[in-house]
Design a protein around this motif. Structure first.
Motif, short mmCIF file in Angstrom:
data_model
loop_
_atom_site.label_atom_id
_atom_site.label_comp_id
_atom_site.label_asym_id
_atom_site.label_seq_id
_atom_site.Cartn_x
_atom_site.Cartn_y
_atom_site.Cartn_z
N GLY A 146 37.97 49.10 34.84
CA GLY A 146 39.57 49.00 35.12
C GLY A 146 39.79 47.52 34.70
N ASP A 147 41.24 46.79 35.56
CA ASP A 147 41.18 46.14 35.22
C ASP A 147 41.45 44.74 36.91
OD1 ASP A 147 42.42 45.91 33.05
OD2 ASP A 147 44.88 47.23 33.78
N PHE A 148 40.87 45.51 37.57
CA PHE A 148 40.00 44.03 38.82
C PHE A 148 39.13 44.90 38.68
CE2 PHE A 148 44.64 44.60 39.65
CZ PHE A 148 44.83 43.50 39.49
N ALA A 149 38.09 43.62 39.66
CA ALA A 149 36.71 44.60 39.33
C ALA A 149 36.55 45.12 41.12
CB ALA A 149 36.31 43.13 39.67
N TYR A 150 35.57 45.81 41.13
CA TYR A 150 35.62 47.06 42.47
C TYR A 150 34.85 45.80 43.59
CZ TYR A 150 34.53 50.79 45.54
OH TYR A 150 34.59 51.48 46.41
N SER A 151 35.72 45.96 44.57
CA SER A 151 35.09 45.22 44.93
C SER A 151 33.81 45.68 46.69
CB SER A 151 35.83 43.74 45.98
OG SER A 151 37.01 44.82 46.91
N VAL A 152 33.26 44.90 47.26
CA VAL A 152 32.55 44.64 48.58
C VAL A 152 33.32 45.34 49.28
CG1 VAL A 152 30.68 44.04 50.12
CG2 VAL A 152 30.31 43.74 47.86
N ALA A 153 35.11 44.86 49.56
CA ALA A 153 35.72 44.83 51.04
C ALA A 153 35.96 46.51 50.16
CB ALA A 153 37.16 43.96 50.56
N GLU A 154 36.61 46.90 48.97
CA GLU A 154 36.33 48.15 49.31
C GLU A 154 35.75 49.20 48.93
OE1 GLU A 154 39.61 50.64 48.47
OE2 GLU A 154 40.49 48.38 47.11
N HIS A 155 34.65 48.44 49.13
CA HIS A 155 33.17 49.56 49.19
C HIS A 155 33.42 50.44 50.64
CE1 HIS A 155 29.45 50.95 49.01
NE2 HIS A 155 28.50 50.20 49.68
N SER A 156 33.99 48.77 50.99
CA SER A 156 33.20 49.13 53.09
C SER A 156 34.14 50.13 53.05
CB SER A 156 33.40 47.40 53.41
OG SER A 156 32.27 46.67 52.85
N MET B 157 29.91 57.99 44.06
CA MET B 157 31.16 58.46 43.39
C MET B 157 31.59 56.69 42.75
SD MET B 157 33.01 58.47 46.90
CE MET B 157 35.26 58.77 46.17
N GLU B 158 30.87 55.49 43.10
CA GLU B 158 31.26 54.46 41.86
C GLU B 158 30.99 54.34 40.22
OE1 GLU B 158 29.92 51.35 44.51
OE2 GLU B 158 31.33 52.21 46.01
N ALA B 159 29.87 55.36 40.84
CA ALA B 159 29.11 55.50 39.61
C ALA B 159 29.44 56.04 38.77
CB ALA B 159 27.29 56.05 40.07
N THR B 160 29.97 57.42 39.52
CA THR B 160 30.32 57.94 38.27
C THR B 160 31.86 57.89 37.93
OG1 THR B 160 31.02 59.81 40.20
CG2 THR B 160 28.83 60.45 38.92
N GLN B 161 32.79 57.12 38.63
CA GLN B 161 34.46 56.90 38.10
C GLN B 161 34.59 55.92 37.46
OE1 GLN B 161 36.61 57.52 41.24
NE2 GLN B 161 35.50 58.97 42.59
N ILE B 162 33.39 54.74 37.72
CA ILE B 162 33.98 53.66 37.11
C ILE B 162 32.43 53.21 36.96
CG2 ILE B 162 36.25 52.95 38.89
CD1 ILE B 162 34.17 51.07 40.31
N ALA B 163 31.26 52.70 36.78
CA ALA B 163 30.33 52.65 36.35
C ALA B 163 29.58 53.13 35.58
CB ALA B 163 29.30 52.47 37.96
N ILE C 182 38.48 56.46 44.12
CA ILE C 182 37.68 54.43 43.80
C ILE C 182 38.87 53.86 43.11
CG2 ILE C 182 36.79 52.78 42.45
CD1 ILE C 182 34.71 55.11 44.26
N VAL C 183 39.26 52.53 44.54
CA VAL C 183 40.70 52.25 44.08
C VAL C 183 40.14 51.29 43.37
CG1 VAL C 183 42.58 51.50 44.95
CG2 VAL C 183 41.27 53.51 46.02
N LEU C 184 40.66 50.50 42.41
CA LEU C 184 40.39 48.55 41.96
C LEU C 184 42.19 48.69 42.35
CD1 LEU C 184 38.83 50.01 38.96
CD2 LEU C 184 37.70 49.11 40.45
#
Length: 197
Positions: free
Chosen positions: A48-58, A144-150, A174-176
């Motif tokens: 993705g074009d943005f990092a997946y942040s801890v705030a988004e994860h939270s 979800m994160e692992a399979t969608q973006i990691a 997952i939202v970036l």
């Protein structure tokens, strides 16, 4: 004469947070939201074009926690939102690095979490059952994160995080997005939950 090491950090709010002895009066939600919006999960190794942040994860963990525990009071949903809050100061270390650092990391995390909880009207230490429920929601989010973006396959992610109930993930993705958007949504959700206490 040896120079003394600095064990505090100046926050954007102007607060001076003592990392070894944090106090609730030096904790501000704006500092937490800002910091977490700029801390990347997965050490930044995501698509993705943005990092997946801890705030988004939270935000995602709090949503999943609510689905898993629909009758949970707002205070425990707030605890779910804040479950990684110390990372606004100490960053997000992946589990293998935490293990390598040793118990000092956990002790620092615990001190910060206690101060954060007290600041926002939660018990310094959560009941074990609530902590376990939040951890389960965290694992669903991690899958979800692992399979969608990691870059993990579903088989590989399931080995590390367990295969989640699909109903818990229904309609979620997952939202970036830019850190400012995530920061604003995190702060707004915090305010909503505080108002519901």
């Amino acid at each position: 004469m040896a120079q003394q090491s600095r064990a505090w950090q100046r926050m954007l709010s102007g607060r001076r947070l003592d990392l070894l002895d944090p106090t609730p009066v030096d904790i501000e939600i704006e500092d937490i939201a800002h910091g977490l919006a700029f801390v990347a999960r997965w050490n930044g190794q995501t698509r993705g074009d943005f990092a997946y942040s801890v705030a988004e994860h939270s935000l995602l963990v709090e949503t999943i926690y609510g689905r898993m525990n629909p009758k949970a009071p707002p205070k425990w949903r707030l605890a779910a939102l804040l479950h990684d809050a110390p990372e606004y100061v100490i960053g997000d270390m992946i589990s293998p690095v935490k293990a390598a650092v040793g118990p000092e990391y956990g002790a620092l995390d615990d001190r910060l979490m206690s101060a954060i909880h007290i600041r926002f009207g939660l018990p310094a230490a959560l009941p074990k059952s609530v902590k376990q429920q939040i951890k389960r929601a965290d694992k669903v989010s991690a899958w979800m994160e692992a399979t969608q973006i990691a870059g993990f396959s579903e088989v590989e992610a399931s080995k590390f995080f367990g295969r989640p109930n699909p109903d818990l993930m229904e309609g979620l993705s997952i939202v970036l997005r830019p850190p400012v958007d995530t920061r604003n949504d995190f702060t707004a959700r915090h305010l909503d939950l505080l108002g519901a206490l």
